[in-house]
Design an enzyme around this catalytic site. Sequence first.
Site, mmCIF file in Angstrom:
data_model
loop_
_atom_site.group_PDB
_atom_site.id
_atom_site.type_symbol
_atom_site.label_atom_id
_atom_site.label_comp_id
_atom_site.label_asym_id
_atom_site.label_seq_id
_atom_site.Cartn_x
_atom_site.Cartn_y
_atom_site.Cartn_z
ATOM 1 N N SER A 71 3.877 -5.126 0.597
ATOM 2 C CA SER A 71 3.232 -4.482 -0.533
ATOM 3 C C SER A 71 3.933 -4.939 -1.799
ATOM 4 C CB SER A 71 3.345 -2.962 -0.408
ATOM 5 O OG SER A 71 2.965 -2.313 -1.601
ATOM 6 N N TYR A 112 7.458 5.239 1.461
ATOM 7 C CA TYR A 112 6.611 4.046 1.423
ATOM 8 C C TYR A 112 7.399 2.836 0.929
ATOM 9 C CZ TYR A 112 2.640 1.027 0.313
ATOM 10 O OH TYR A 112 1.761 -0.027 0.253
ATOM 11 N N ALA A 113 8.129 3.019 -0.160
ATOM 12 C CA ALA A 113 8.899 1.917 -0.730
ATOM 13 C C ALA A 113 9.976 1.442 0.241
ATOM 14 C CB ALA A 113 9.531 2.345 -2.052
ATOM 15 N N SER A 149 9.942 1.539 3.500
ATOM 16 C CA SER A 149 9.348 0.772 4.598
ATOM 17 C C SER A 149 8.910 -0.614 4.137
ATOM 18 C CB SER A 149 8.167 1.530 5.207
ATOM 19 O OG SER A 149 7.078 1.612 4.307
ATOM 20 N N LYS A 150 8.401 -0.736 2.927
ATOM 21 C CA LYS A 150 7.937 -2.033 2.436
ATOM 22 C C LYS A 150 9.090 -2.965 2.101
ATOM 23 C CE LYS A 150 3.801 -0.902 3.140
ATOM 24 N NZ LYS A 150 3.079 -1.481 4.274
ATOM 25 N N ILE A 210 -5.707 -2.058 -4.041
ATOM 26 C CA ILE A 210 -7.115 -2.195 -3.695
ATOM 27 C C ILE A 210 -7.817 -0.934 -4.156
ATOM 28 C CG2 ILE A 210 -8.751 -2.457 -1.799
ATOM 29 C CD1 ILE A 210 -6.441 -3.897 -0.291
#
Length: 83
Positions: A6, A20-21, A23-24, A53
């Site tokens: 990402s 989230y950050a 994991s990315k 998106i």
Amino acid sequence: MVNIGSLVGAGGPNRGQASYATSKVAIASITTVMAMELADHDIRCNVIHPGAIDTPILAAFADESEDESSERTIDGVGLQIDT
């Protein structure tokens, strides 16, 4: 090998994206390490960092954001969200 990351992993997180950050960034890091370790076996490893998106989740994020950092994030990915 191609992993999907990402822009958060490539460019930096925003408030509220701790899990989230993490994991990315981990995907980006492990891909780099795997590329180095597997190079001797002629195995290439890459990570793709797709941008935002236009989905209902992003639209909801735009609707809820009132602070400047969130607005800059949405504007920064080049999406125009009709609300």
